[in-house]
Design an enzyme around this catalytic site. Structure first.
Site, mmCIF file in Angstrom:
data_model
loop_
_atom_site.group_PDB
_atom_site.id
_atom_site.type_symbol
_atom_site.label_atom_id
_atom_site.label_comp_id
_atom_site.label_asym_id
_atom_site.label_seq_id
_atom_site.Cartn_x
_atom_site.Cartn_y
_atom_site.Cartn_z
ATOM 1 N N HIS A 59 49.902 110.225 -27.262
ATOM 2 C CA HIS A 59 48.798 110.061 -26.360
ATOM 3 C C HIS A 59 47.617 109.450 -27.353
ATOM 4 O O HIS A 59 46.751 110.555 -28.158
ATOM 5 C CB HIS A 59 48.335 111.669 -26.132
ATOM 6 C CG HIS A 59 47.253 111.517 -25.322
ATOM 7 N ND1 HIS A 59 46.618 111.952 -24.465
ATOM 8 C CD2 HIS A 59 45.695 110.730 -25.306
ATOM 9 C CE1 HIS A 59 45.933 112.200 -23.566
ATOM 10 N NE2 HIS A 59 45.430 111.712 -24.080
ATOM 11 N N ASP A 115 45.881 112.576 -28.513
ATOM 12 C CA ASP A 115 44.624 112.535 -28.545
ATOM 13 C C ASP A 115 43.012 111.622 -28.600
ATOM 14 O O ASP A 115 42.085 112.038 -28.618
ATOM 15 C CB ASP A 115 44.146 113.412 -27.420
ATOM 16 C CG ASP A 115 43.074 113.143 -26.292
ATOM 17 O OD1 ASP A 115 43.034 111.928 -25.609
ATOM 18 O OD2 ASP A 115 42.591 114.086 -25.845
ATOM 19 N N HIS A 174 47.921 116.992 -24.091
ATOM 20 C CA HIS A 174 46.599 118.044 -24.600
ATOM 21 C C HIS A 174 46.761 119.306 -24.780
ATOM 22 O O HIS A 174 45.969 119.800 -24.666
ATOM 23 C CB HIS A 174 45.335 117.158 -25.073
ATOM 24 C CG HIS A 174 44.747 116.408 -23.775
ATOM 25 N ND1 HIS A 174 44.713 117.661 -22.586
ATOM 26 C CD2 HIS A 174 44.862 115.152 -23.344
ATOM 27 C CE1 HIS A 174 45.136 116.724 -21.621
ATOM 28 N NE2 HIS A 174 44.341 115.156 -22.497
ATOM 29 N N LYS A 187 49.454 107.833 -15.501
ATOM 30 C CA LYS A 187 48.902 109.040 -16.414
ATOM 31 C C LYS A 187 48.061 109.475 -15.135
ATOM 32 O O LYS A 187 47.389 109.028 -14.064
ATOM 33 C CB LYS A 187 47.271 108.875 -17.740
ATOM 34 C CG LYS A 187 46.294 109.230 -17.509
ATOM 35 C CD LYS A 187 47.040 110.756 -18.417
ATOM 36 C CE LYS A 187 45.776 111.502 -18.746
ATOM 37 N NZ LYS A 187 45.156 111.207 -19.858
ATOM 38 N N HIS A 211 46.681 114.879 -17.458
ATOM 39 C CA HIS A 211 45.018 116.139 -17.645
ATOM 40 C C HIS A 211 45.206 117.116 -17.465
ATOM 41 O O HIS A 211 44.950 117.091 -16.102
ATOM 42 C CB HIS A 211 44.065 114.770 -17.822
ATOM 43 C CG HIS A 211 42.936 115.713 -18.278
ATOM 44 N ND1 HIS A 211 41.791 114.776 -19.621
ATOM 45 C CD2 HIS A 211 41.972 116.362 -18.065
ATOM 46 C CE1 HIS A 211 41.049 115.508 -20.044
ATOM 47 N NE2 HIS A 211 41.324 116.845 -19.025
ATOM 48 N N HIS A 269 43.423 107.197 -27.946
ATOM 49 C CA HIS A 269 42.501 105.919 -26.278
ATOM 50 C C HIS A 269 41.985 104.839 -27.510
ATOM 51 O O HIS A 269 41.968 105.958 -28.900
ATOM 52 C CB HIS A 269 41.313 106.915 -26.217
ATOM 53 C CG HIS A 269 41.763 107.467 -25.445
ATOM 54 N ND1 HIS A 269 41.617 108.253 -24.612
ATOM 55 C CD2 HIS A 269 42.008 108.964 -25.115
ATOM 56 C CE1 HIS A 269 41.609 108.890 -23.263
ATOM 57 N NE2 HIS A 269 42.210 109.840 -24.637
HETATM 58 O O1 DOR Z 1 37.973 114.533 -25.067
HETATM 59 C C1 DOR Z 1 37.737 113.761 -24.361
HETATM 60 N N1 DOR Z 1 37.986 112.769 -24.294
HETATM 61 N N2 DOR Z 1 39.318 113.791 -23.306
HETATM 62 C C2 DOR Z 1 39.615 113.251 -22.629
HETATM 63 O O2 DOR Z 1 40.498 113.401 -21.623
HETATM 64 C C3 DOR Z 1 38.876 111.871 -22.623
HETATM 65 C C4 DOR Z 1 39.108 111.311 -24.027
HETATM 66 C C5 DOR Z 1 38.278 109.771 -23.733
HETATM 67 O O3 DOR Z 1 38.600 109.368 -23.417
HETATM 68 O O4 DOR Z 1 36.917 110.099 -24.659
HETATM 69 ZN ZN ZN Z 2 43.389 111.845 -24.108
#
Ligand code: DOR
Ligand code: ZN
Length: 351
Positions: free
Chosen positions: A20, A254, A181, A106, A143, A22
């Site tokens: 997971h 995450d 998470h 997702k 999520h 980003h």
């Molecule tokens: O803290 C987070 N940031 N939780 C999420 O679910 C998305 C993520 C983000 O894309 O910044």
């Molecule tokens: Zn995330």
């Protein structure tokens, strides 16, 4: 009784994966992707771009941009995900999975978190998509927070487990689900009770901080993510589950970078950036808990087995020793503040 073993000072494990992450796009992608590719062989890449990645063509194009952002010779496979909306077409999902573009879908409940405005407003809207995923064994990544404003933000995951996840498990009895998470005792309990078809990812921050960290001496935007850190008893429950050796719990950072101006703001974005030192953070936790012998399964085996993917070849090596976490990583005209910025960790990756 056998004598307790001295923990090792050096640890070589099969190359791990981040289930997971980003990676963003543009200048931020260029700044952060090399860090993930340095530590991990593969990563499940979140689709919450602006606009979100909702079809096969967008995912394939994003995958190309990720590969183009890596240093030459990087051996890293981005595993792409499809952002579900109320309008997602089951045939598009089926095709993306069959063509090897989508590894998973997702589910963001609409308005649960960053860039989730196009998310799903009711499970009923995506029932045909879930039927299609169930039929082919494609994992649904969730999520897990309700968005009902009447529910206290610290209860949103536990209420999701009760109101949404429990019926979902019953209604789609063969659907593979990953609760992403996890942050609560309730989430850890349902995951441990359903080892065959429910998995979970655990972030470094939810192993290391409780909600006090958000208010330590003042407001701490770099400790803010969603789901937000909970009480200490929840952190302990999540940590016990993660280090227990349970085969359905695996590494998912995450890591969620935002430029420093977006974090240090009157309305700071949710997201903790941990990609620079993810493995070291996790290794420290498993070491503290006397569970280094279970670290490889968590980091490098459980996730691949859950997804039905091959284990990686090759290894990485960590050793005990001081690792200074930078104050900032440059990103375009700005920068990103890493989790534990300016602190010293007790493990470092050496190969
Ligand atoms: O803290 C987070 N940031 N939780 C999420 O679910 C998305 C993520 C983000 O894309 O910044
Ligand atoms: Zn995330």
């Amino acid at each position: 009784m056998t004598a307790p073993q001295t923990p090792p000072d050096r640890l070589t494990i099969r190359r791990p994966d981040d289930w997971h992450v980003h990676l963003r796009d543009g200048a931020m992608l260029a700044a952060v992707a090399p860090a993930t590719a340095r530590q991990f062989a593969r990563a499940i890449v979140m689709p919450n771009l602006v606009p979100p990645v909702t079809d096969v063509a967008a995912a394939a194009a994003y995958r190309s941009r990720i590969l183009a952002a890596l240093p030459g010779g990087a051996d890293f496979t981005p595993l792409m995900t499809c952002y579900l909306t109320d309008a997602t077409d089951a045939d598009e999902v089926r095709r993306g999975y069959a063509e090897g573009v989508f590894a998973a879908c997702k589910l963001y409940p609409a308005h649960a978190t960053t860039n989730s405005a196009h998310g799903v407003t009711s499970i009923a809207h995506i029932a045909p998509v879930l039927e299609a995923m169930q039929a082919v064994g494609m994992p649904l990544l969730i999520h897990g927070e309700v968005t009902d404003p009447a529910i206290d933000i610290f209860d949103r995951e536990a209420v999701f487990v009760e109101r949404v996840l429990t019926p979902l498990l019953a209604d789609f009895p063969a659907l593979k689900i990953v609760l992403e998470h996890i942050t609560t005792q309730e989430a850890a309990a349902i995951v441990l009770a359903n080892p065959e078809r429910l998995g979970a990812t655990v972030t470094p921050q939810h192993l290391l901080i409780n909600r006090n960290a958000l208010f330590a001496g003042g407001l701490r935007p770099h400790a803010y993510c969603l789901p937000v850190a909970k009480r200490e008893r929840h952190r302990i429950a999540v940590r016990r589950a993660a280090t227990s050796g349970a085969r359905n719990i695996f590494l998912g950072t995450d890591s969620a970078p935002h430029v420093v101006e977006a974090k240090q703001s009157g309305c700071g974005c949710a997201g903790i950036f941990s990609a620079l030192t993810a493995l070291e953070l996790y290794a420290g936790v498993f070491d503290e808990d006397g569970a280094l012998d279970r670290f490889e399964a968590f980091a490098s085996e459980n996730g691949a087995r859950f997804y039905g993917l091959p284990l990686n070849a090759g290894t990485v090596t960590l050793e005990r020793g001081a690792l200074a976490v930078p104050e900032m990583l440059a990103a375009g005209d700005s920068g990103v503040v890493p989790f534990r910025a300016g602190e010293t960790l007790g493990w470092r990756m050496v190969g």
